[in-house]
Structure formats: structure tokens, C-alpha cells
Write a protein that holds these residues in place. Structure first.
Motif, PDB file in Angstrom:
ATOM      1  N   ASP A   1       0.818  -1.210   0.000  1.00 43.98           N
ATOM      2  CA  ASP A   1       0.000   0.000   0.000  1.00 43.98           C
ATOM      3  C   ASP A   1       0.852   1.260   0.000  1.00 43.98           C
ATOM      4  OD1 ASP A   1      -2.344  -1.465  -0.057  1.00 43.98           O
ATOM      5  OD2 ASP A   1      -2.622  -1.395   2.110  1.00 43.98           O
TER       6      ASP A   1
ATOM      7  N   LEU B   1       2.488   1.685  -3.385  1.00 47.30           N
ATOM      8  CA  LEU B   1       1.563   2.208  -4.405  1.00 47.30           C
ATOM      9  C   LEU B   1       1.358   3.710  -4.272  1.00 47.30           C
ATOM     10  CD1 LEU B   1      -1.034  -0.706  -4.591  1.00 47.30           C
ATOM     11  CD2 LEU B   1       0.747  -0.104  -6.279  1.00 47.30           C
ATOM     12  N   VAL B   2       1.376   4.227  -3.042  1.00 47.29           N
ATOM     13  CA  VAL B   2       1.299   5.676  -2.845  1.00 47.29           C
ATOM     14  C   VAL B   2       2.512   6.337  -3.490  1.00 47.29           C
ATOM     15  CG1 VAL B   2       1.437   7.523  -1.121  1.00 47.29           C
ATOM     16  CG2 VAL B   2      -0.120   5.605  -0.760  1.00 47.29           C
TER      17      VAL B   2
ATOM     18  N   ALA C   1       4.552   5.071  -5.809  1.00 47.34           N
ATOM     19  CA  ALA C   1       4.559   4.842  -7.257  1.00 47.34           C
ATOM     20  C   ALA C   1       3.619   5.810  -7.977  1.00 47.34           C
ATOM     21  CB  ALA C   1       4.158   3.392  -7.556  1.00 47.34           C
ATOM     22  N   GLU C   2       2.456   6.020  -7.406  1.00 39.77           N
ATOM     23  CA  GLU C   2       1.491   6.930  -8.033  1.00 39.77           C
ATOM     24  C   GLU C   2       2.031   8.363  -8.038  1.00 39.77           C
ATOM     25  OE1 GLU C   2      -1.650   9.884  -7.993  1.00 39.77           O
ATOM     26  OE2 GLU C   2      -0.980   9.097  -6.075  1.00 39.77           O
ATOM     27  N   ARG C   3       2.622   8.782  -6.943  1.00 40.26           N
ATOM     28  CA  ARG C   3       3.155  10.153  -6.861  1.00 40.26           C
ATOM     29  C   ARG C   3       4.395  10.338  -7.725  1.00 40.26           C
ATOM     30  NH1 ARG C   3       1.794  12.579  -0.947  1.00 40.26           N
ATOM     31  NH2 ARG C   3      -0.351  11.848  -0.905  1.00 40.26           N
TER      32      ARG C   3
ATOM     33  N   GLY D   1       4.628   8.994 -10.592  1.00 39.53           N
ATOM     34  CA  GLY D   1       4.148   8.951 -11.975  1.00 39.53           C
ATOM     35  C   GLY D   1       4.308   7.622 -12.665  1.00 39.53           C
ATOM     36  N   LEU D   2       4.446   6.545 -11.895  1.00 36.34           N
ATOM     37  CA  LEU D   2       4.607   5.223 -12.496  1.00 36.34           C
ATOM     38  C   LEU D   2       3.320   4.808 -13.202  1.00 36.34           C
ATOM     39  CD1 LEU D   2       6.832   2.896 -12.439  1.00 36.34           C
ATOM     40  CD2 LEU D   2       5.326   1.817 -10.791  1.00 36.34           C
ATOM     41  N   PRO D   3       3.382   4.506 -14.500  1.00 32.33           N
ATOM     42  CA  PRO D   3       2.168   4.079 -15.205  1.00 32.33           C
ATOM     43  C   PRO D   3       1.647   2.746 -14.672  1.00 32.33           C
ATOM     44  CG  PRO D   3       3.928   4.624 -16.751  1.00 32.33           C
ATOM     45  CD  PRO D   3       4.534   4.599 -15.373  1.00 32.33           C
ATOM     46  N   MET D   4       0.380   2.560 -14.772  1.00 32.02           N
ATOM     47  CA  MET D   4      -0.254   1.346 -14.263  1.00 32.02           C
ATOM     48  C   MET D   4       0.348   0.085 -14.870  1.00 32.02           C
ATOM     49  SD  MET D   4      -2.263   2.268 -11.914  1.00 32.02           S
ATOM     50  CE  MET D   4      -3.223   0.811 -11.612  1.00 32.02           C
TER      51      MET D   4
ATOM     52  N   GLU E   1       2.830  -1.715 -12.691  1.00 29.17           N
ATOM     53  CA  GLU E   1       2.442  -2.209 -11.376  1.00 29.17           C
ATOM     54  C   GLU E   1       2.142  -3.685 -11.301  1.00 29.17           C
ATOM     55  OE1 GLU E   1      -0.402   0.201  -9.282  1.00 29.17           O
ATOM     56  OE2 GLU E   1       0.371   1.988 -10.240  1.00 29.17           O
TER      57      GLU E   1
END
Length: 141
Positions: free
Chosen positions: A124, A127-128, A130-132, A134-137, A140
Motif C-alpha cells: 500500500d 503504491l502511494v 509509485a502513483e506520486r 508517476g509510475l504508469p499502471m 504495477e
């Protein structure tokens, strides 16, 4: 099972690793690299811009996935032969300043671990980050 890791290194050392596609942790020790398996994720936190200065960075600076299981020595000089492991870094990662996440409850349980230079985090929190960053989905899975 995929694991998620944070490595601590100065920004200039992280940049060398990203450019070369490798991770070198804890001043070249082999032990932290042995913990990371193919498919695991690594996020770098850089407390400083360069190792021997006081110029702060205090940001998450790179994110990548462990490519293989091989750990190999690399002679940087006659007296310094650190160990490395190949990482597939996301080239367009954005730096995420620590102050933008320092109030998150998830970070509170990890902040004291920075002194170890390499530690596992939960999915979790990864993922926070990675999202910040800018990792593309597509990265993941």
C-alpha cells in the motif's frame, strides 16, 4: 510473492545507478541485494544531493523493478569493489519530496528505518509512492 523495498542513497549515487541500470546499496554491501528477488520493486530515498556534503535532497528519487537474481562485484577502484544488482528503472519518475508524504500514517512506521539504508515496505505504501512518482499502471503488475 513480490516485495517492496526502499534504498537510501545520495541523489548523485542514485543517478549513477539509474543511468547504469543497477542498484548498489549500503556502501556496496552484498547482503541487502540478496534480499531482493526478480520482480521486486525498489524505491530510492535520497537524504542528500551528494554523499559528502550537507546539501539536502530529502526526496524519493527513483523507482524500478529487480531484473534478475545475479549479484556481481564491480571494481570502481583498486580498493573499492562494491556489489550490484540489475534494476529496470522507470526513466520518467518524478521526485517526491518527503515533506509531501511525511504526515501519512504509512510513512510514520518507516521513517526510523532510514538509518538502515535498505528496508522492506508494504504494498500500500509502495503504491502511494509509485502513483506520486508517476509510475504508469502497466508497471504495477
Amino acid at each position: 510473492m513480490t516485495k517492496y523495498w526502499i534504498g537510501v542513497a545520495s541523489l548523485n549515487h542514485v543517478a549513477l545507478g539509474v543511468a547504469g541500470g543497477f542498484s548498489q546499496l549500503c556502501h556496496g554491501k552484498e547482503a541487502p541485494l540478496k534480499k531482493m528477488k526478480p520482480g521486486d520493486w525498489l524505491v530510492y530515498y535520497s537524504p542528500k544531493q551528494t554523499l559528502n556534503t550537507d546539501e539536502k535532497c530529502q526526496s524519493f528519487t527513483a523507482i524500478g523493478r529487480v531484473k534478475g537474481s545475479e549479484i556481481y562485484p564491480f571494481a570502481m577502484s583498486e580498493t573499492f569493489v562494491p556489489y550490484r544488482k540489475d534494476i529496470d528503472f522507470f526513466p520518467d519518475a518524478k521526485q517526491v519530496p518527503l515533506h509531501t508524504i511525511s504526515q501519512l500514517e504509512a510513512w510514520q512506521k518507516y521513517r526510523s528505518s532510514l538509518r538502515y539504508g535498505h528496508f522492506e515496505i508494504d504494498k500500500d505504501f509502495f503504491l502511494v509512492l509509485a502513483e506520486r512518482m508517476g509510475l504508469p499502471m502497466k508497471y504495477e503488475s
